[in-house]
Enzyme design. Structure first.
Site, PDB file in Angstrom:
ATOM      1  N   GLU A 128       6.264  -4.875   4.050  1.00  0.00           N
ATOM      2  CA  GLU A 128       6.456  -4.798   5.638  1.00  0.00           C
ATOM      3  C   GLU A 128       4.946  -5.252   6.105  1.00  0.00           C
ATOM      4  O   GLU A 128       4.628  -4.770   7.169  1.00  0.00           O
ATOM      5  CB  GLU A 128       6.909  -3.507   6.037  1.00  0.00           C
ATOM      6  CG  GLU A 128       8.397  -3.035   5.541  1.00  0.00           C
ATOM      7  CD  GLU A 128       8.564  -1.418   5.958  1.00  0.00           C
ATOM      8  OE1 GLU A 128       9.617  -1.221   6.170  1.00  0.00           O
ATOM      9  OE2 GLU A 128       7.569  -0.801   5.685  1.00  0.00           O
TER      10      GLU A 128
HETATM   11  C1  TNX Z   1      10.870   1.148   4.133  1.00  0.00           C
HETATM   12  S1  TNX Z   1      10.892   0.441   1.347  1.00  0.00           S
HETATM   13  C2  TNX Z   1       9.461   1.259   3.475  1.00  0.00           C
HETATM   14  C3  TNX Z   1       8.749   2.720   3.936  1.00  0.00           C
HETATM   15  C4  TNX Z   1       9.573   3.598   4.534  1.00  0.00           C
HETATM   16  C5  TNX Z   1      11.037   3.447   3.877  1.00  0.00           C
HETATM   17  C6  TNX Z   1      11.803   4.632   4.721  1.00  0.00           C
HETATM   18  C7  TNX Z   1       9.323  -0.091   1.802  1.00  0.00           C
HETATM   19  C8  TNX Z   1       8.657  -0.848   0.583  1.00  0.00           C
HETATM   20  N1  TNX Z   1       9.024   0.436   2.831  1.00  0.00           N
HETATM   21  O1  TNX Z   1       7.753   2.235   4.457  1.00  0.00           O
HETATM   22  O2  TNX Z   1       8.770   4.876   4.311  1.00  0.00           O
HETATM   23  O3  TNX Z   1      11.601   2.316   4.464  1.00  0.00           O
HETATM   24  O4  TNX Z   1      13.109   4.855   4.126  1.00  0.00           O
END
Ligand code: TNX
Length: 531
Positions: free
Chosen positions: A340
């Site tokens: 992300e």
């Molecule tokens: C996505 S999965 C994220 C996390 C959040 C999560 C909540 C991922 C690699 N990153 O930063 O905590 O969703 O479900």
């Protein structure tokens, strides 16, 4: 049957006759048949009952361990630590005499080669319970199976009524995947060492062998780094929603690594970057491209922070953080996050990840990253953790074709922070609702197109904690789904059967109740009365 067990059972029945039904139930339970082999989670590779044979752990039972093996002695002590409080028996731990000892024996000889380094063979006869393995990890796994073959009351902290019977059996068992993981996000909410130890104990029962700790995120930095003390001291003081922060001192972390090792679990530390770094950026103004430290953050948005890719200090910082963490971490992996990174351009992302991968490798660790890292340059031995919600990802499939191994954490299956149903008080639902059928009914070796069994290193169940604040919350989200994911990691796919699994999972309920695990009573599972 041992004398003490007989007396307890009889007194329960006598009392029952005098006082009525409630006690009669416990008297009846005490005489119940041994736990069937089919109740074990994860399902063993092969498990054959021996009709009419029972071993009863009694006041004279000893635990014998492989002579000369400190690790086997440690596992014997661990088993005794579980059995003594509930049975009230002394259960001395001693080096095994030569020959075939009666009692419980944990031996590093005579196991079939086919069980490998993590598997075991378990034999229960009228005179002995014998676990044989090639390596201590296999003995420990065998002990978990034995634990599950004893009545749930064996998990109690105070003396309970026996008898402590195990049905005759021959079990040969070993894992499908080398990596069976769980992840705990200690950044969004901090969990003190005692909570992590509790989770490690729960993971051990289901043969999970890696605990990935998400040690940093926008909302908090949770590991003391001597060369950058503000990270924990300032960046660790916050958590989501203004809840109390916290961090592990290096001594705390080292003790957690050791505790995990005593449960044959390897800690995988994660420092998430280049995104998810607001806590670090808030702690040191000089890490920011504009030299201005942002405020600390206690919300739950993602994708707004980024380390400064063109800044040389960024890599000094990472080298020092990774260096300290690598020195504290005996396990092979260091997780660099990489997910992300929406505030980092694609070109910067590649530049950044390529460089960080080299830093991690220079500190002697294998790079693990969320699957986004496959968009950066390749790195020999780098492992990608798939967290998508679909069943195809061209970039991940391409990396797998070029030799990248994948850890399967599809969010719509393995994310323990997803709600069970829309009314679940805790959790999120961006990846969907996940009840037992969703969590269990998929095949990690044939889920993602182009990523076949041989590309899959294993399976991991992440537990993000934006909405999770207490150990009771952790229990509720992890159980019963964690054992479902653990089974996918361990058991051969030939054992996969949703309806049978629901029954086996239900049989774990009374055990969780005795262990004080407040689990979600999924309506998909048939829970025994009283659990
Ligand atoms: C996505 S999965 C994220 C996390 C959040 C999560 C909540 C991922 C690699 N990153 O930063 O905590 O969703 O479900």
């Amino acid at each position: 049957m041992n004398g003490r067990g007989v007396r307890r059972t009889l007194s329960a029945l006598v009392l029952a006759a005098a006082t009525g039904a409630a006690v009669l139930v416990s008297g009846t339970e005490a005489l119940a048949a041994p736990v069937p082999l089919t109740s074990v989670v994860p399902a063993p590779v092969t498990a054959t009952p021996t009709a009419g044979v029972t071993y009863t752990i009694g006041s004279a039972t000893a635990i014998y361990t492989e002579p000369g093996s400190a690790a086997a002695t440690g596992i014997g002590d661990y088993l005794a630590g579980i059995l003594r409080p509930s049975t009230g028996f002394p259960l001395p731990v001693a080096a095994a005499p030569s020959g075939s000892p009666s009692g419980i024996a944990l031996l590093l000889t005579g196991a079939p080669a086919s069980v490998g380094a993590q598997g075991y063979q378990l034999d229960v006869t009228a005179t002995a319970i014998t676990v044989r393995a090639n390596q201590p990890a296999g003995l420990f796994a065998g002990v978990q199976t034995l634990r599950q073959l004893l009545p749930p009351a064996v998990e109690a902290a105070t003396v309970q009524t026996g008898p402590w019977q195990v049905g005759g059996a021959h079990v040969v068992d070993y894992p499908r995947f080398a990596y069976r993981g769980a992840m705990l996000d200690v950044a969004r909410h901090f969990f003190a060492p005692a909570a992590v130890r509790r989770y490690l104990d729960q993971l051990a029962l289901y043969k999970v062998n890696y605990l990935h700790l998400h040690l940093s995120d926008d909302q908090g930095w949770r590991i003391a780094i001597s060369s950058w003390p503000n990270l924990a001291g300032y960046g660790g003081a916050t958590a989501v929603g203004g809840d109390p922060g916290g961090y592990y001192t290096q001594a705390d972390y080292t003790a957690l690594v050791a505790y995990a090792a005593s449960r044959y679990i390897t800690i995988v530390p994660e420092i998430d970057m280049p995104g998810h770094t607001n806590a670090a950026l808030a702690s040191y103004a000089q890490l920011n491209c504009d030299g201005v430290a942002p405020a600390r953050y206690t919300g739950t948005a993602v994708g707004f922070s980024s380390l400064c890719v063109p800044l040389e200090l960024t890599y000094t910082f990472i080298d020092q953080v990774v260096g300290e963490l690598a020195a504290l971490t005996p396990g092979p992996y260091l997780h660099i996050g990489g997910d992300e990174a929406s505030s980092t351009t694609a070109a910067d992302y590649t530049t950044f990840i390529d460089r960080v991968q080299q830093i991690v490798a220079a500190h002697g660790k294998t790079v693990l990253g969320w699957h986004d890292v496959v968009h950066a340059g390749p790195q020999p031995s780098r492992i990608a953790q798939f967290w998508g919600t679909g069943t195809s990802d061209a970039a991940v499939a391409g990396a797998a074709a070029n030799g990248t191994k994948v850890i399967m954490s599809p969010a719509s299956r393995t994310y323990l922070d997803m709600k069970y149903k829309s009314s679940t008080r805790l959790g999120q639902k961006w990846a969907g609702l996940i009840d037992v059928d969703k969590a269990y009914d998929w095949n990690p070796g044939a889920y993602l197109s182009g990523v076949g069994e041989s590309s899959v290193l294993g399976v991991e169940a992440p537990l993000w904690t934006e909405t999770i604040r207490t150990t009771a919350d952790l229990d509720y989200m992890a159980f019963p789904r964690l054992p479902a994911i653990a089974e996918l990691g361990w058991s051969p796919y030939s054992t996969h059967n949703l309806s049978a699994f629901k029954g086996r999972l239900g049989a774990q309920g009374p055990r969780w109740r005795v262990m004080g695990i407040g689990y979600y009573h999924s309506t998909q599972v048939t829970w025994p009365a009283g659990s």
